[in-house]
Design a protein around this motif. Structure first.
Motif, short mmCIF file in Angstrom:
data_model
loop_
_atom_site.label_atom_id
_atom_site.label_comp_id
_atom_site.label_asym_id
_atom_site.label_seq_id
_atom_site.Cartn_x
_atom_site.Cartn_y
_atom_site.Cartn_z
N ALA A 124 4.52 17.32 -7.45
CA ALA A 124 5.29 16.24 -8.06
C ALA A 124 6.30 15.68 -7.07
N ALA A 125 6.90 16.56 -6.27
CA ALA A 125 7.89 16.11 -5.28
C ALA A 125 7.22 15.27 -4.21
N ALA A 126 6.02 15.67 -3.79
CA ALA A 126 5.30 14.90 -2.78
C ALA A 126 4.97 13.51 -3.30
N LYS A 127 4.54 13.41 -4.54
CA LYS A 127 4.23 12.11 -5.14
C LYS A 127 5.48 11.23 -5.21
N ALA A 128 6.59 11.84 -5.56
CA ALA A 128 7.84 11.09 -5.66
C ALA A 128 8.24 10.51 -4.30
N ASN A 129 8.03 11.28 -3.24
CA ASN A 129 8.38 10.80 -1.91
C ASN A 129 7.41 9.72 -1.44
N LEU A 130 6.13 9.88 -1.74
CA LEU A 130 5.17 8.85 -1.38
C LEU A 130 5.46 7.55 -2.13
N ASP A 131 5.94 7.68 -3.36
CA ASP A 131 6.30 6.49 -4.13
C ASP A 131 7.33 5.64 -3.39
N LYS A 132 8.21 6.30 -2.65
CA LYS A 132 9.26 5.58 -1.92
C LYS A 132 8.70 4.77 -0.76
N LEU A 133 7.54 5.19 -0.25
CA LEU A 133 6.93 4.49 0.87
C LEU A 133 6.07 3.31 0.44
N VAL A 134 5.60 3.34 -0.81
CA VAL A 134 4.67 2.31 -1.28
C VAL A 134 5.22 0.90 -1.12
N PRO A 135 6.47 0.61 -1.54
CA PRO A 135 6.97 -0.76 -1.39
C PRO A 135 7.02 -1.23 0.06
N VAL A 136 7.32 -0.31 0.97
CA VAL A 136 7.36 -0.69 2.39
C VAL A 136 5.96 -1.02 2.89
N PHE A 137 4.99 -0.17 2.56
CA PHE A 137 3.62 -0.43 2.98
C PHE A 137 3.08 -1.72 2.36
N GLN A 138 3.52 -2.02 1.15
CA GLN A 138 3.09 -3.26 0.51
C GLN A 138 3.70 -4.48 1.20
N SER A 139 4.92 -4.34 1.69
CA SER A 139 5.60 -5.45 2.36
C SER A 139 4.99 -5.76 3.72
#
Length: 231
Positions: A124-139
């Motif tokens: 769950a912690a790993a998913k939460a951290n990856l969630d933080k990267l998603v907006p950057v990768f989308q940008s």
């Protein structure tokens, strides 16, 4: 917050000063001088870092160096990567972000993306951290990303190679589930290769169990950079 590592070569900067002082170069414009110096810098940077990649040279550093364009167009790409690197570091302060050449090496240790022993399922912690990267990768959609999975040296190398590949795939599948384009990604299992710490201690083995990203410009970004500088 960890600082973003940027590889610089003082010798290249000195060479640039010497180069621009030559009489034969004084009549060139800034774009031409920048292209020449950029090409030299890229070549020297590749040679120096290439010697430190390791025997295989197939990890994130090798992938980033393999995408070097050089010249002024490379500088345009580098500026975009600078901005992306800063946004990644802000989004996930615990990440190790390295600006190399015209790309980014992103290292996510167990403090960011942790897997249970002998498992490839994201916590769950790993998913939460990856969630933080998603907006950057989308940008920054005009980038290609290679995900490398690693293990420590415990267990058989063949098993670890398979496990590391499964972990890289788990990361990609999760990012895809968040709306990122799967065609941007490649996954590579590295197993016990390229350790960044000793495998003789629990702390060292923990550091070696990691996921790395190699982020480089895709063809669209390269072509736009070339058009921007008139190549």
């Amino acid at each position: 917050m960890k600082k973003i590592t940027i590889y610089l070569l003082i010798g290249v900067l000195s060479f640039g000063s010497l180069f621009t002082s030559c009489e034969s170069v004084k009549n060139t414009n800034k774009t031409q001088r920048g292209a020449a110096i950029g090409a030299v810098a890229g070549g020297v940077l590749g040679a120096v870092l290439g010697n430190n990649i390791g025997k295989g040279g197939n990890g994130a550093i090798g992938a980033v160096l393999g995408g070097v364009i050089g010249g002024v167009a490379g500088g345009v790409i580098g500026n975009k990567m600078d901005k992306q690197a800063r946004e990644i570091q802000t989004a996930l302060p615990g990440a190790q972000v390295e600006r190399i050449g015209e790309g980014i090496r992103l290292v996510l240790g167990e403090n960011a993306v942790r897997f249970d022993t002998n498992k490839s399922t994201l916590t769950a912690a790993a998913k939460a951290n990856l969630d933080k990267l998603v907006p950057v990768f989308q940008s920054y959609a005009d980038t290609d990303i290679v995900i490398y999975g690693y293990t420590d040296s415990t267990g058989k190398p063949e098993y670890n190679l398979t496990l590391s590949n499964q972990r890289a795939i788990s990361v990609e599948k999760y990012l895809e589930s968040k709306g990122l384009n799967m065609s941007r990604f490649k996954m590579v299992g590295m197993g016990i290769a390229d350790p960044i710490a000793t495998n003789d201690t629990p702390e060292g083995r923990s550091q070696n169990r990691r996921v790395e990203f190699a982020i480089t410009a895709n063809e669209k970004m390269v072509e736009e950079a070339k058009k921007q500088v008139g190549n």
